[in-house]
Design a protein around this motif. Structure first.
Motif, PDB file in Angstrom:
ATOM      1  N   LEU A 159       0.837  -1.202   0.000  1.00  0.00           N
ATOM      2  CA  LEU A 159       0.000   0.000   0.000  1.00  0.00           C
ATOM      3  C   LEU A 159       0.868   1.247   0.000  1.00  0.00           C
ATOM      4  N   ALA A 160       1.946   1.250   0.779  1.00  0.00           N
ATOM      5  CA  ALA A 160       2.853   2.396   0.797  1.00  0.00           C
ATOM      6  C   ALA A 160       3.410   2.664  -0.595  1.00  0.00           C
ATOM      7  N   VAL A 161       3.757   1.601  -1.318  1.00  0.00           N
ATOM      8  CA  VAL A 161       4.279   1.761  -2.679  1.00  0.00           C
ATOM      9  C   VAL A 161       3.244   2.417  -3.577  1.00  0.00           C
ATOM     10  N   PHE A 162       2.002   1.933  -3.527  1.00  0.00           N
ATOM     11  CA  PHE A 162       0.992   2.482  -4.431  1.00  0.00           C
ATOM     12  C   PHE A 162       0.569   3.892  -4.040  1.00  0.00           C
ATOM     13  N   LEU A 163       0.533   4.204  -2.763  1.00  0.00           N
ATOM     14  CA  LEU A 163       0.257   5.588  -2.374  1.00  0.00           C
ATOM     15  C   LEU A 163       1.341   6.528  -2.878  1.00  0.00           C
TER      16      LEU A 163
END
Length: 486
Positions: free
Chosen positions: A147-151
C-alpha cells in the motif's frame, strides 16, 4: 445492532474485482461485517476470461454464507483488441465500463446502503458514489508495504519520468516505510510506462486518498514501519491527507474445504515439520523445463515434499488465460521421478487445500509465489517461507518478506530458469541449517503475534471494531466522496 427506521439492518455493499485472491479476502471481510450486525451485499462482475473458478467460488461462498447477498452486474463489452497483455489493464477496462451498471444497482436498493467498500481496482466507482452521497472505503487486500508503494506511485511516476521502471533495473527506489526496492521489482504491470496497465494503476493510486478510510489485510505487529509511514501521511507528497487506516488482518479462510483428503491423510503419517510444501497460487504456472528442474532439485535434496503441479502455460494467445488442462505428470516430470520419490514425496495435480496443509504439524517449510493471501496463511500457521515470485506485485512482496518482515528467504534466479542446484540448496538450507532454524523461530513468533492481533483486545480486533462503528455512524455529510482527516 445498527438498523434503519424500518428496523432492518444497515447494509454495506462490497465491490471486488473478479480475481480469486481479491474475492476471497472480500468474502472474509463480509463475513466479519455480517457477524457484527451489518447486512452485506457483494457485487460481482463477470471475469473477462472465464476459467470457471470464479463462478464456482462464488457459488461455494454463497452456500457457506447465506446471510451475504451476492449480486451479479450485467456483462459489458470490452475492447476487441487490447493493446496491453496485462490482466490489470483488462480489469481496469472492465471495471470502468461497469460503472453505469453499478450505479443502476445502487439506486435500486431500498433502503440505501450505509457505505460502499471498494477494492483498489474498483476505485473507478468513486465517481458513481458522488451523486448518491455514498461514503466509500478502500479494502486493500495486500499488505501495508505494498500500500505504501501504491500511495507513493504518483510521486515515483513524476520523479522517474521519462524512464520506465524496467529501464531503471537494479536502481533502488526510496519509498517511505519500506526497504529499498529495486525498480524492476515493482509490480510487473508497472514496468512499462507506455502500457495501459501502467496508466490505469497510476490513476487508481491517485484516487486512493479520496476514500473515507482504508482497511488493510495485515496486522500492526507484522508491518509496523510501513503502517507508521502510511498513517503519518509520509507516502503522499501532493498535500493531500491520508485517510484513516485500519489494519484488520490477517483475514484468511480457515474453515475446512471439500477435497484434499489425500494430502492431509498423507501428512498425518509423517513427523512434525518434516515436509516442504510447494504451491504457487491459482494461476501460477511453470514451463516444462522449470518443472523438471524443480523435480530434480527435490529429488536430490533428500527431504520430504508435497508439491502442487499445474500444466505449463499455453503459448496460444487466445488460450493464455484459460484454465489449463490436468497435468500429465509422467510426461512433464523426469523419468522415474515419481517412483523414486514415492516414499517421501507426494505430487498432486493442480490444487491442494493450502490453508489446511500449512496448518498441518508435518509441514516445516513453504515454497511460495508470495501472493499475499498465501503469505498470511503461512504466517498464521507459523511456517517459514522460500519466496519464488511469479507475477503481479509478488516481487515487491518478496523484498518485504525477506528484508523487512524476516519471515522468508529468497529462491535466487526467479527472474529466469531456476536450476535444480538452487532448489536443492535452498530446501536443504531451510530444513537443515542454523539460518533455517532461526527462520522457523521467527515464523513461530509471528504466528503468536497474528493470533494475538485478532484475539480479544488485539490490535486488529480493535481496528475492526473502530471501523464497524464508523460504518454504522451514518450517511455522508452531503459533500459526497472525499477525504477524512487522519
Amino acid at each position: 445492532m445498527a438498523t434503519t427506521e424500518n428496523g432492518e439492518k444497515e447494509m454495506v455493499v462490497l465491490y471486488p474485482p473478479p480475481a480469486m485472491g481479491h474475492l476471497v479476502s472480500m468474502v472474509e471481510l463480509g463475513r466479519l461485517f455480517l457477524h457484527r450486525g451489518l447486512a452485506v451485499t457483494i457485487v460481482t462482475v463477470d471475469p473477462p476470461l472465464n476459467t470457471g473458478s470464479i463462478a464456482a467460488f462464488i457459488a461455494r461462498a454463497s452456500a457457506a454464507h447465506p446471510g451475504i447477498a451476492f449480486h451479479r452486474l450485467p456483462p459489458v463489452d470490452l475492447p476487441p483488441n487490447p493493446s496491453s497483455h496485462h490482466l490489470e489493464a483488462l480489469a481496469c477496462a472492465l471495471l470502468r465500463r461497469s460503472n453505469s451498471n453499478l450505479l443502476a444497482f445502487l439506486r435500486s436498493l431500498s433502503p440505501a446502503p450505509r457505505a460502499l467498500v471498494l477494492d483498489m481496482f474498483c476505485l473507478f466507482a468513486l465517481d458513481v458514489a458522488v451523486p448518491l452521497h455514498l461514503p466509500c472505503f478502500l479494502f486493500y487486500t495486500s499488505g501495508a508495504a505494498a500500500l505504501a508503494v501504491f500511495l507513493h506511485l504518483p510521486s515515483l511516476d513524476v520523479a522517474c519520468a521519462p524512464s520506465s521502471f524496467r529501464d531503471l533495473a537494479g536502481t533502488p527506489l526510496s519509498i517511505p516505510g519500506v526497504p529499498p526496492l529495486p525498480a524492476d521489482h515493482m509490480c510487473l504491470a508497472l514496468l512499462d510506462r507506455d502500457d495501459d496497465a501502467y496508466r490505469g494503476l497510476v490513476y487508481l493510486s491517485n484516487r486512493m486518498p479520496d476514500v473515507k478510510g482504508i482497511f488493510i489485510n495485515t496486522f500492526r505487529e507484522l508491518e509496523p514501519r510501513a503502517l507508521e509511514a502510511v498513517t503519518a501521511g509520509l507516502c503522499l507528497t501532493d498535500g493531500r491527507s491520508t485517510p484513516p487506516v485500519y489494519p484488520i488482518g490477517p483475514l484468511i479462510t480457515e474453515r475446512k474445504t471439500d477435497g484434499g483428503g489425500e494430502c492431509l491423510a498423507w501428512l498425518d503419517a509423517l513427523p512434525n515439520a518434516s515436509v516442504v510444501f510447494l504451491c504457487f497460487g491459482s494461476i501460477g504456472q511453470f514451463e516444462e523445463e522449470q518443472l523438471r528442474e524443480i523435480a530434480t532439485g527435490l529429488d536430490r535434496s533428500g527431504h520430504r515434499f508435497l508439491w502442487v503441479v499445474r500444466s505449463p502455460p499455453s503459448h496460444d494467445p487466445s488460450k493464455r488465460f484459460e484454465a489449463p488442462p490436468e497435468p500429465d505428470l509422467d510426461a512433464l516430470l523426469p523419468d522415474g521421478f515419481l517412483e523414486r520419490t514415492r516414499a517421501r514425496g507426494l505430487v498432486v495435480k493442480a490444487w491442494a487445500p493450502q490453508s489446511e496443509v500449512l496448518r498441518h504439524a508435518a509441514v516445516g517449510g513453504f515454497v511460495t509465489h508470495c501472493g499475499w493471501n498465501s503469505v498470511l496463511e503461512a504466517v498464521v500457521a507459523g511456517v517459514p517461507m522460500l519466496g519464488w515470485p511469479l507475477y503481479a506485485e509478488q516481487r515487491m512482496n518478496k523484498v518485504f518478506l525477506v528484508e523487512e518482515m524476516q519471515v522468508a528467504a529468497a529462491v535466487e534466479g526467479y527472474e529466469g530458469l531456476v536450476p535444480a542446484e538452487e532448489i536443492e540448496t535452498k530446501v536443504r538450507w531451510l530444513m537443515e541449517s542454523e539460518g533455517g532454524r532461526r527462520l522457523r523461530e521467527r515464523a513461530a513468533d509471528m504466528k503468536e503475534m497474528a493470533a494475538a492481533a485478532v484475539g480479544e483486545a488485539g490490535s486488529s480486533q480493535a481496528a475492526l471494531e473502530e471501523l464497524v462503528a464508523q460504518l454504522k455512524g451514518g450517511k455522508d455529510n452531503g459533500e459526497g466522496v472525499g477525504n477524512t482527516e487522519s
